[in-house]
Structure formats: C-alpha cells, structure tokens
Design an enzyme around this catalytic site. Structure first.
Site, PDB file in Angstrom:
ATOM      1  N   LYS A 146      46.332  46.034  34.513  1.00 55.69           N
ATOM      2  CA  LYS A 146      46.050  45.354  33.243  1.00 55.69           C
ATOM      3  C   LYS A 146      46.202  46.302  32.066  1.00 55.69           C
ATOM      4  O   LYS A 146      46.654  45.896  30.992  1.00 55.69           O
ATOM      5  CB  LYS A 146      44.649  44.774  33.283  1.00 55.69           C
ATOM      6  CG  LYS A 146      44.529  43.672  34.299  1.00 55.69           C
ATOM      7  CD  LYS A 146      43.345  42.792  33.985  1.00 55.69           C
ATOM      8  CE  LYS A 146      43.336  41.647  34.947  1.00 55.69           C
ATOM      9  NZ  LYS A 146      43.369  42.133  36.359  1.00 55.69           N
TER      10      LYS A 146
ATOM     11  N   GLU B  23      36.431  44.108  26.945  1.00 58.99           N
ATOM     12  CA  GLU B  23      36.983  43.061  26.078  1.00 58.99           C
ATOM     13  C   GLU B  23      35.840  42.224  25.535  1.00 58.99           C
ATOM     14  O   GLU B  23      34.788  42.122  26.165  1.00 58.99           O
ATOM     15  CB  GLU B  23      37.911  42.122  26.881  1.00 58.99           C
ATOM     16  CG  GLU B  23      39.320  42.614  27.014  1.00 58.99           C
ATOM     17  CD  GLU B  23      40.194  41.637  27.792  1.00 58.99           C
ATOM     18  OE1 GLU B  23      39.714  40.559  28.188  1.00 58.99           O
ATOM     19  OE2 GLU B  23      41.369  41.973  27.996  1.00 58.99           O
TER      20      GLU B  23
ATOM     21  N   HIS C 202      37.040  31.271  40.469  1.00 62.65           N
ATOM     22  CA  HIS C 202      38.377  31.847  40.271  1.00 62.65           C
ATOM     23  C   HIS C 202      39.427  31.288  41.218  1.00 62.65           C
ATOM     24  O   HIS C 202      40.545  31.791  41.294  1.00 62.65           O
ATOM     25  CB  HIS C 202      38.339  33.374  40.356  1.00 62.65           C
ATOM     26  CG  HIS C 202      37.389  33.974  39.368  1.00 62.65           C
ATOM     27  ND1 HIS C 202      37.577  33.872  38.015  1.00 62.65           N
ATOM     28  CD2 HIS C 202      36.230  34.642  39.535  1.00 62.65           C
ATOM     29  CE1 HIS C 202      36.563  34.472  37.388  1.00 62.65           C
ATOM     30  NE2 HIS C 202      35.738  34.934  38.288  1.00 62.65           N
TER      31      HIS C 202
ATOM     32  N   ARG D 122      55.242  36.460  40.201  1.00 61.78           N
ATOM     33  CA  ARG D 122      55.630  35.747  41.421  1.00 61.78           C
ATOM     34  C   ARG D 122      55.810  34.269  41.105  1.00 61.78           C
ATOM     35  O   ARG D 122      55.475  33.817  40.011  1.00 61.78           O
ATOM     36  CB  ARG D 122      54.506  35.873  42.454  1.00 61.78           C
ATOM     37  CG  ARG D 122      53.206  35.275  41.919  1.00 61.78           C
ATOM     38  CD  ARG D 122      52.110  35.180  42.945  1.00 61.78           C
ATOM     39  NE  ARG D 122      50.974  34.421  42.429  1.00 61.78           N
ATOM     40  CZ  ARG D 122      49.978  34.925  41.727  1.00 61.78           C
ATOM     41  NH1 ARG D 122      49.963  36.210  41.439  1.00 61.78           N
ATOM     42  NH2 ARG D 122      48.994  34.151  41.293  1.00 61.78           N
TER      43      ARG D 122
HETATM   44  C1  MV4 Z   1      38.210  36.595  30.483  1.00 64.26           C
HETATM   45  C2  MV4 Z   1      37.278  35.563  30.242  1.00 64.26           C
HETATM   46  C3  MV4 Z   1      36.590  35.582  29.059  1.00 64.26           C
HETATM   47  N1  MV4 Z   1      36.819  36.555  28.182  1.00 64.26           N
HETATM   48  N2  MV4 Z   1      38.411  37.538  29.556  1.00 64.26           N
HETATM   49  C4  MV4 Z   1      39.144  35.495  35.010  1.00 64.26           C
HETATM   50  C5  MV4 Z   1      40.321  35.807  35.849  1.00 64.26           C
HETATM   51  C6  MV4 Z   1      41.152  36.763  35.098  1.00 64.26           C
HETATM   52  N3  MV4 Z   1      42.533  36.375  35.170  1.00 64.26           N
HETATM   53  C7  MV4 Z   1      40.621  36.748  33.717  1.00 64.26           C
HETATM   54  N4  MV4 Z   1      39.449  35.921  33.710  1.00 64.26           N
HETATM   55  C8  MV4 Z   1      38.729  35.732  32.587  1.00 64.26           C
HETATM   56  N5  MV4 Z   1      38.911  36.656  31.609  1.00 64.26           N
HETATM   57  C9  MV4 Z   1      37.706  37.512  28.429  1.00 64.26           C
HETATM   58  N6  MV4 Z   1      37.894  38.481  27.529  1.00 64.26           N
HETATM   59  C10 MV4 Z   1      37.098  34.593  31.228  1.00 64.26           C
HETATM   60  C11 MV4 Z   1      37.813  34.683  32.407  1.00 64.26           C
HETATM   61  C12 MV4 Z   1      37.542  33.637  33.346  1.00 64.26           C
HETATM   62  C13 MV4 Z   1      38.506  32.738  33.748  1.00 64.26           C
HETATM   63  C14 MV4 Z   1      39.812  32.821  33.293  1.00 64.26           C
HETATM   64  C15 MV4 Z   1      40.750  31.906  33.686  1.00 64.26           C
HETATM   65  C16 MV4 Z   1      40.391  30.885  34.575  1.00 64.26           C
HETATM   66  C17 MV4 Z   1      39.128  30.810  35.040  1.00 64.26           C
HETATM   67  C18 MV4 Z   1      38.167  31.724  34.636  1.00 64.26           C
HETATM   68  C19 MV4 Z   1      36.868  31.611  35.123  1.00 64.26           C
HETATM   69  C20 MV4 Z   1      35.924  32.504  34.719  1.00 64.26           C
HETATM   70  C21 MV4 Z   1      36.261  33.528  33.850  1.00 64.26           C
END
Ligand code: MV4
Length: 478
Positions: free
Chosen positions: A115, A199, A234, A291
């Site tokens: 990341k 973040e 997730h 992917r």
């Molecule tokens: C976040 C967020 C809130 N704020 N970043 C979860 C998986 C990863 N790909 C990034 N994720 C998140 N990042 C910030 N700065 C909330 C999530 C997140 C989330 C993101 C996408 C789909 C489902 C989720 C479920 C919980 C938290």
C-alpha cells in the site's frame, strides 16, 4: 497463443476455460488430489495433478506448475484470482521460462502489493487520497502529532495487508500507543513486514471499485464501477453495477482517476482500482487489485465485454479494439456470492455432499459455478459454491430476478447463503440504495432471517390451505 494452462480451480478455472475454448485456444487444467473429478478438470482438453489437497502442496506450487506447463508445451498461464494471481515472483518466473503470464507485469503487481509503494507511485498524479501519511511509521510521538493533525478517529493500516487484514481504528490519543504496537507486531507475524501507516478513518463509506483495461500499447480505459458495499467481515456478499449513488459526472471523475492509477504503475491487463466514497460523495483511492476479480461478471453484463477475452488479447499484444467514448452502461447487473456457510449459525462453514444441485436458468440469469450434483464440498478451499448473477433493464428488475432465481435454486446437502441473499434483496435500505459497508452489521441478525423464514413457511401454508379448500369445494369432498 494455442494452449493455455489455468493455474486455478473451481468456478474461475471453468470461467476462463469457456472463453479460451470460444477463442479456439486449448486448455490445460491443474488439480489437487481431491479435485480429480472436478468440473474444471472434466471440461479441460488436458489435465494434470499438481499435488495434495493443501493449497501449498498443489495450487500454490508455482515452479512445479511452470515445469508442467513447459512439458505440456503450453504458451500461456492464466492465474484466475487468489492462489498465485498476485504473486509477482510467479509472474516473473512464468515470463523467464518463456511463457506468457495472462495478467499484469511483475512490476505493477509488486507496487500494488504494497500500500505504501502504491501511494508513492500515484502521489505525483492528481488522484484523491484519504488524508494521512504515505510512509511507514514506528515512532509513537510522531504518530501522535500526525493523528492530531488529521483528527480522530484514525485508522492504522498494514502496508502489506489487504482485505481489511491488519487494520485498527483508533478513537482517541490515549489508545494510540497500544494500538500501534499491536498493529506493528500483528503485521510482522502475518505478513513478515511490520510497516504500518495512518489514515483518517472514513466512518460510513461505500466501497466503489473501477474496472480498468490497459493494453501493451499505452491505451488505458475504464469499464465503469461496481458497488461492493454489501460485505460481511471484509468478505463481499453482493456486488452490482452500476452503483445507485454515482452521477455521470462523478463516474467520469472516478473513472479518470482509476485510469491514472493504472498509468502510474504502467499497468497492462485487467485490473481494479478500489475507492472509498464518503457520505458527501468524496472519493479516495484505496488500493489496486492486479487480477481478474470474483465480481467481474457484473461489469461484463453492463458493458457486453468478455473480460477474459480482453485479458487474453492484451497478453497476445493486441491493442484494445475500442475507445472510451464507445463504452456505455446498458442495464443493471447484480451478483450474489453463494457460500457453503450457515447464515443462521454465524456463517459457519458448512461441509457435506451436494445431494441436490440444480442452479436456476433463464433470460437474465447467469450462474458461474464449479460444482455438480453429488459432489462433495471440499474443506480445503474457499467456501464459495457459485456466483448467482442477474441482469435487467433496471435495478428493480435485476433485484426481482435475483429473488426469483434464489427461489428457483435447488440446492440440498449443505447450508448456503442463498437465504441471506434474499434477506439483502428484500431489505428496504438495500432496495432504496441507502446503504454503506456497515449494512450487514447494522441490519442483519440470524433472528431476523429466522423470522423471514418463518413468515415464508406460514405464507406457504396459507397458500396450500386455500388451494386445498378450493379443491375440496370443486371436488365436493365432504
Ligand atoms: C478504510 C476505511 C475507512 N477509512 N480506510 C477495508 C479493506 C481495505 N481494502 C480497506 N478497508 C477500509 N479502509 C479508511 N481510511 C474502511 C475500510 C473498510 C471497508 C472498505 C471497503 C469495503 C468494506 C469495508 C469494511 C470495513 C472497513
């Protein structure tokens, strides 16, 4: 490309082979011992055993798979998703052995696998990012001052993490030190890389991802969005395209941002750029998945494109056969992931034999699966049984068709998430489009599903009783 090996199993292996066959390309399946009679093995032109049940003794044996591919005079390897699909060293080894990797270059996989490297690669482009830092942090005092600047709550993320692994929400400064130490040691043991960063925490986001296609001639296009906000821990459950909340303007902005992300890492192939969308409809770049994704069918249905065909053409060095202006969204597509899990028992994996398995068919219904009646659901791999996908002129049509398709899905022997899918489809918040990534946590419980099931049973009983009484009258049964 005359012959390709599919380094995967289940529905995605079958999915890739179907397109290969359509294109006149021969297919080689690999399989582990328990998968010997699996549909992907039966479908392929050739098949070869790669080892024992455990993934690291079969589907993850990259060098072994490459060796076999060479012996079988294969031209290219398609990795599907999961397993070796985002393994830069594997992609590199495939190419070094004179074979074509049907996917992005190792360089892009490597950057997007971290990341922090991803943030670093895109920062010179005009791509919105969540307020935060783009360097690994170890010093607590420094972390505190950054957090104060961003404002609580903040999120600590592992650079090597993915799919929510290694994330920690910190509500206030007094919790920061403890959480940071935990995050670092967790990241170290889980990923072998203790780099973490900070973040701003976006509280109620939607998860919107943009499909991109990039050829080896510098052309990069986007194929619009998928809304994947309905997920549980997730794990995505329902995906759809288009998203109900995007306007044409926002769609264009996010699409262009996604194209820039792809350009930032010299992307070639099919990829997905993930964004968070907050309540004010601000979007932020999160990460790129290098992917073909599980949920790619919804994009295929609204664009009319075959993404695997596009991947193969790109790997053959062909330029994309269309321009951005020629692409448009037609209709609405909905996907439900059907897992062998019990939604009434905290989604416990459910193993057993599929004593009855008849997926629904008909116009607007697509089922991508890798199972047949009588097969055992193996415990070694992902518990996804199939993807039930519907397509309609409108979202309402796609939802209605999904409800009908769930009812028509005949499946016995294991518990599945089909009833849970129905719960989602019938929920007011989902139907109105007023949902975010907290939907399942907020609205779902086993009790509610049980209530839904009971209501249905009652309804069925009433219908049956009415029919019986009518029959009685007509037949003059006393
Ligand atoms: C976040 C967020 C809130 N704020 N970043 C979860 C998986 C990863 N790909 C990034 N994720 C998140 N990042 C910030 N700065 C909330 C999530 C997140 C989330 C993101 C996408 C789909 C489902 C989720 C479920 C919980 C938290």
């Amino acid at each position: 490309m005359k012959k390709i090996l599919i380094a995967n199993r289940g529905e995605i292996a079958l999915r890739v082979m179907k397109t290969a066959r359509k294109m006149g390309i021969k297919t080689v399946a690999i399989f582990s011992e328990p998968d010997r009679n699996a549909p992907h093995v039966q479908f392929a032109d050739e098949a070869i055993c790669v080892g024992e049940a455990a993934s690291n003794k079969s589907y993850l044996r990259g060098d072994h798979i490459i060796q076999l591919a060479k012996e079988l005079h294969v031209d290219g390897i398609h990795p599907g998703y999961g397993f070796l699909s985002e393994n830069a060293a594997f992609a590199e080894a495939v190419e070094q052995n004179g074979l074509t990797f049907i996917g992005p270059r190792p360089h892009a996989i490597r950057i997007m696998g971290s990341k922090l490297a991803a943030k670093d690669a895109v920062k010179s482009y005009d791509i919105p990012m969540v307020p935060g830092i783009d360097e690994a942090i170890t010093d607590v005092t420094e972390a505190k001052s950054i957090a104060a600047e961003i404002g609580f709550p903040i999120l600590i993320k592992a650079s090597a993490g993915g799919g929510g692994k290694g994330m920690r929400i910190v509500e206030k400064e007094s919790e920061l030190e403890e959480q940071m130490k935990r995050a670092i040691s967790e990241a170290e043991s889980a990923f072998g890389d203790g780099s973490v960063f900070i973040e701003k925490y976006v509280g109620s986001p939607r998860h919107i991802e943009i499909q991109v296609l990039a050829d080896s001639h510098g052309n990069v296009l986007h194929l619009f969005e998928r809304d994947c906000s309905i997920q549980r821990r997730h794990q995505k459950v329902v995906e759809e395209a288009p998203s109900v909340v995007l306007t044409d303007v926002l769609r264009k902005q996010m699409g262009e941002a996604a194209v820039l992300v792809a350009k930032a890492c010299d992307y070639v192939g099919a990829g997905t750029v993930e964004f968070l969308l907050d309540e004010q409809l601000n979007f932020y770049f999160l990460e790129m998945n290098t992917r073909l994704q599980v949920e790619h069918p919804v994009t295929e249905l609204i664009t009319g494109l075959d993404l695997v065909e596009q991947q193969i053409k790109i790997a053959r060095g062909e330029p994309l056969g269309f321009k951005q202006e020629q692409l448009q969204i037609l209709g609405h597509a909905m996907e439900l992931r059907v897992y062998a899990e019990d939604p009434l028992a905290d989604f416990m994996p459910s193993v057993g034999t599929l004593t009855r398995y008849r997926p629904p068919m008909g116009p607007g219904i697509r089922v991508d699966d890798g199972f047949e009646e009588g097969m055992e659901v193996p415990i070694y791999y992902d518990p996804m049984l199939s993807k039930l996908i519907t397509y309609g002129q409108t979202r309402e049509e796609a939802i209605q068709l999904m409800i009908e398709a769930i009812a028509a899905y005949e499946l016995e022997g294991v518990s599945t998430t089909l009833s849970f899918g129905k719960f989602v489809m019938e929920h007011e918040a989902f139907r109105s489009g007023d949902f975010d990534t907290h939907f399942v946590k907020k609205y779902y419980s086993a009790d509610k599903l049980l209530e839904q099931n009971k209501m249905e049973a009652k309804l069925a009983a009433i219908v049956a009783l009415k029919a019986y009484l009518k029959d009685k009258e007509v037949l003059r049964i006393p």
